[in-house]
Design an enzyme around this catalytic site. Structure first.
Site, PDB file in Angstrom:
ATOM      1  N   CYS A   1       0.847  -1.187   0.000  1.00 51.44           N
ATOM      2  CA  CYS A   1       0.000   0.000   0.000  1.00 51.44           C
ATOM      3  C   CYS A   1       0.884   1.239   0.000  1.00 51.44           C
ATOM      4  O   CYS A   1       2.066   1.172   0.330  1.00 51.44           O
ATOM      5  CB  CYS A   1      -0.878   0.064   1.238  1.00 51.44           C
ATOM      6  SG  CYS A   1      -2.043  -1.299   1.370  1.00 51.44           S
TER       7      CYS A   1
ATOM      8  N   GLY B   1      -0.073   0.476  -4.995  1.00 43.49           N
ATOM      9  CA  GLY B   1      -1.390  -0.133  -4.862  1.00 43.49           C
ATOM     10  C   GLY B   1      -2.349   0.397  -5.901  1.00 43.49           C
ATOM     11  O   GLY B   1      -2.488   1.619  -6.038  1.00 43.49           O
TER      12      GLY B   1
ATOM     13  N   ASN C   1       0.136   0.736   5.855  1.00 44.12           N
ATOM     14  CA  ASN C   1       0.938  -0.027   4.896  1.00 44.12           C
ATOM     15  C   ASN C   1       1.695  -1.093   5.679  1.00 44.12           C
ATOM     16  O   ASN C   1       2.412  -0.769   6.627  1.00 44.12           O
ATOM     17  CB  ASN C   1       1.908   0.904   4.160  1.00 44.12           C
ATOM     18  CG  ASN C   1       2.895   0.162   3.273  1.00 44.12           C
ATOM     19  OD1 ASN C   1       4.008   0.610   3.050  1.00 44.12           O
ATOM     20  ND2 ASN C   1       2.501  -0.988   2.744  1.00 44.12           N
ATOM     21  N   GLY C   2       1.528  -2.335   5.243  1.00 42.78           N
ATOM     22  CA  GLY C   2       2.200  -3.441   5.922  1.00 42.78           C
ATOM     23  C   GLY C   2       1.193  -4.512   6.270  1.00 42.78           C
ATOM     24  O   GLY C   2       0.004  -4.391   5.959  1.00 42.78           O
TER      25      GLY C   2
ATOM     26  N   TYR D   1      12.437  -4.325  -6.073  1.00 41.96           N
ATOM     27  CA  TYR D   1      11.310  -4.226  -7.008  1.00 41.96           C
ATOM     28  C   TYR D   1      10.274  -3.173  -6.674  1.00 41.96           C
ATOM     29  O   TYR D   1       9.806  -2.453  -7.543  1.00 41.96           O
ATOM     30  CB  TYR D   1      10.612  -5.588  -7.102  1.00 41.96           C
ATOM     31  CG  TYR D   1       9.263  -5.561  -7.786  1.00 41.96           C
ATOM     32  CD1 TYR D   1       9.173  -5.501  -9.179  1.00 41.96           C
ATOM     33  CD2 TYR D   1       8.067  -5.590  -7.052  1.00 41.96           C
ATOM     34  CE1 TYR D   1       7.933  -5.464  -9.813  1.00 41.96           C
ATOM     35  CE2 TYR D   1       6.830  -5.554  -7.685  1.00 41.96           C
ATOM     36  CZ  TYR D   1       6.770  -5.505  -9.060  1.00 41.96           C
ATOM     37  OH  TYR D   1       5.553  -5.468  -9.677  1.00 41.96           O
TER      38      TYR D   1
HETATM   39  P1  AMP Z   1       7.282 -14.333 -13.162  1.00 43.27           P
HETATM   40  O1  AMP Z   1       8.075 -14.538 -14.399  1.00 43.27           O
HETATM   41  O2  AMP Z   1       5.869 -14.799 -13.347  1.00 43.27           O
HETATM   42  O3  AMP Z   1       7.963 -14.924 -11.988  1.00 43.27           O
HETATM   43  O4  AMP Z   1       7.172 -12.767 -12.912  1.00 43.27           O
HETATM   44  C1  AMP Z   1       8.316 -12.040 -12.620  1.00 43.27           C
HETATM   45  C2  AMP Z   1       7.962 -10.574 -12.699  1.00 43.27           C
HETATM   46  O5  AMP Z   1       7.055 -10.189 -11.677  1.00 43.27           O
HETATM   47  C3  AMP Z   1       9.203  -9.704 -12.554  1.00 43.27           C
HETATM   48  O6  AMP Z   1       9.219  -8.827 -13.660  1.00 43.27           O
HETATM   49  C4  AMP Z   1       8.975  -8.929 -11.287  1.00 43.27           C
HETATM   50  O7  AMP Z   1       9.352  -7.588 -11.484  1.00 43.27           O
HETATM   51  C5  AMP Z   1       7.491  -8.984 -11.048  1.00 43.27           C
HETATM   52  N1  AMP Z   1       7.165  -9.070  -9.620  1.00 43.27           N
HETATM   53  C6  AMP Z   1       7.945  -9.434  -8.601  1.00 43.27           C
HETATM   54  N2  AMP Z   1       7.269  -9.411  -7.440  1.00 43.27           N
HETATM   55  C7  AMP Z   1       6.025  -9.014  -7.711  1.00 43.27           C
HETATM   56  C8  AMP Z   1       4.855  -8.780  -6.919  1.00 43.27           C
HETATM   57  N3  AMP Z   1       4.852  -8.974  -5.608  1.00 43.27           N
HETATM   58  N4  AMP Z   1       3.732  -8.371  -7.574  1.00 43.27           N
HETATM   59  C9  AMP Z   1       3.729  -8.187  -8.902  1.00 43.27           C
HETATM   60  N5  AMP Z   1       4.799  -8.392  -9.690  1.00 43.27           N
HETATM   61  C10 AMP Z   1       5.930  -8.809  -9.114  1.00 43.27           C
END
Ligand code: AMP
Length: 461
Positions: A2, A28, A102-103, A242
């Site tokens: 969030c 979010g 947030n958390g 990320y």
């Molecule tokens: P995948 O190949 O399905 O494992 O997706 C990897 C991608 O998801 C990478 O580009 C990450 O930047 C992104 N990513 C990592 N963590 C999350 C998250 N919690 N929510 C959404 N996207 C994510």
């Protein structure tokens, strides 16, 4: 996952909160809300959707007052409902209160059940509402004492902004999992999850809210309490990898150069002979820059992202399934043809998106595709507020390196080491939480990771 915001004593309080939320939208996208205080009462507008969808066509006259807080919420499965949108507002024996959180609490379900047994009626299925109930029930006469009383019961991640009577309050849990910063806009204190929101308002960055700090901004000035026992701080390293915006100053360091440094370390740890470094936009861009700088392999923008797909994307029928990856990313055939490509992304979660992207790059003519990730394997779910799936869905929790490489159909795969990741962020091992990458969970938890989902199911039987 969030984003939270707050501003004290500014004639444009509601408007600035909406703007702050625009800057925090990456944290979010499920819902957005703003609460204001007009000196005697609190007002609240919230709804499902992006900030632009909830506030884009509003004149904000229903949000009077010169103090405000705002919240954008990330979708967690099962609880996507407007009543769970933030901020949450309540009237208590200590006065009106609005809260943005947030958390994720790791004892939220237990506290919820305990309070329910005592007769509490819950209006949402969020762990955030537990905090309001504890506050409302505290026998302390002074509202700040009542707040501290309730905060001491919480375990897990909580960065909070609150309107309490005529005060604006900020709290960061003693572990310091999630960020929260203090700014100043021509004398008006500003609170935000990330400094990119301060930049947008042209507010000065003052400092982080310290882990374990309760900051009270009122007519009497600004004061800080540190009511928690002193413990080791463990900010979330995945914010650097990320989640946070690369232009934010997070936990005392700007995210962009940290990600570039992660890419540089990755190039040293996992080198490969290749003709081009190609970032997976947008998340892989800074690390790809670092990888290219360190390896001397040219950076090519071999994938172009469509920024307008977003949440409106609807799962395609079987017949058009192949389009799903192309809808978001289009390979630049002209750049990729015949090249040995190092494809750089920040992390691998399920591996399914990456597999599609590796395929796209190969179909566009790349002769080899080497996948490089600027974080260690994600092997555990996060219980402190990042939406990672269960272990059963995490590719690295279920396969060895060779099998992951085969699964994503890459010619080789390489992850950054936990040590390299920490060094890039200027941290020693143990100075950040990396439980999702196999590190220790810094706060013990016994409740299932899907505790919020359980709450939801319980109340929707
Ligand atoms: P995948 O190949 O399905 O494992 O997706 C990897 C991608 O998801 C990478 O580009 C990450 O930047 C992104 N990513 C990592 N963590 C999350 C998250 N919690 N929510 C959404 N996207 C994510």
């Amino acid at each position: 996952m969030c984003g939270i915001f707050g501003i004290y004593r500014h004639s444009e309080a509601a408007n600035l909160a909406v703007h702050g939320l625009y800057a925090l939208q990456h944290r979010g996208q499920e819902s957005a809300g703003v609460a204001t205080c007009d000196g005697s009462h609190l007002h609240l507008v919230k709804g499902m959707g992006l900030v632009s969808e909830v506030f884009g066509n509003r004149d904000l006259s229903d949000l009077p007052g010169d103090s405000s807080i705002g919240h954008v919420r990330y979708s967690t499965s099962g609880s996507s409902h407007v009543r769970n949108a933030g901020p949450i507002l309540a009237t208590t024996q200590h006065g009106e209160m609005a809260l943005a959180h947030n958390g994720n609490l790791v004892n939220g379900l237990g506290l919820h059940e305990e309070l329910e047994k005592q007769g509490a009626i819950f209006a949402t299925t969020t762990d955030s509402e537990v905090i309001l109930h504890l506050f409302a029930r505290s026998s302390q006469a002074d509202p700040v004492d009542a707040l501290v009383d309730s905060l001491l019961r919480l375990k897990g991640a909580f960065s909070l902004v609150m309107l309490m009577g005529n005060s604006l309050v900020a709290v960061r849990d003693p572990w310091g999992f999630r960020p929260l910063v203090l700014g100043d806009l021509a004398g008006s204190p500003v609170l935000a999850s990330e400094t990119c929101a301060l930049d947008l308002l042209k507010a000065d960055y003052v400092r982080e809210i310290r882990p374990g700090e309760v900051l009270i901004i009122s007519e009497n000035g600004v004061r800080s309490l540190f009511p928690f026992p002193k413990i080791a701080q463990v900010p979330c390293i995945f914010e650097y990898v990320y989640f946070a915006r690369p232009d934010s100053d997070l936990f005392g360091r700007v995210v962009f150069p940290v990600r570039v440094a992660m890419g540089r370390k990755l190039a040293r740890e996992r080198p490969v002979e290749a003709d081009a470094v190609v970032p997976v936009p947008d998340s892989g861009v800074p690390a790809a820059i670092g990888y290219s700088e360190e390896s001397g392999i040219p950076l090519l923008w071999g994938l172009i992202r469509n920024h307008y797909v977003g949440r409106t994307f609807i799962a395609p029928r079987q017949s058009v399934r192949d389009m799903s990856a192309r809808l978001k990313l289009n390979p630049v055939r002209y750049l990729l043809q015949g090249k040995r490509v190092v494809l750089v992304d920040d992390s691998l979660v399920r591996g399914t998106t990456s597999r599609k992207i590796v395929r796209l790059v190969r179909e566009a003519g790349a002769s080899e595709v080497h996948l490089r990730l600027s974080s260690p394997p994600i092997v555990n779910p996060c219980v402190y507020g990042i939406d990672t799936p269960e272990r059963s869905e995490l590719v690295a929790a279920n396969m060895d390196l060779a099998s992951i490489c085969a699964f994503v159909e890459a010619d080789s795969i390489g992850y950054l080491s936990p040590e390299g990741m920490h060094e890039a962020a200027g941290l020693r091992m143990g100075q950040a939480c990396h439980a999702c990458m196999g590190g220790e969970y810094p706060v013990r938890w016994t409740e299932p990771k899907g505790a919020q989902r359980l709450l939801f199911e319980k109340t929707h039987r």
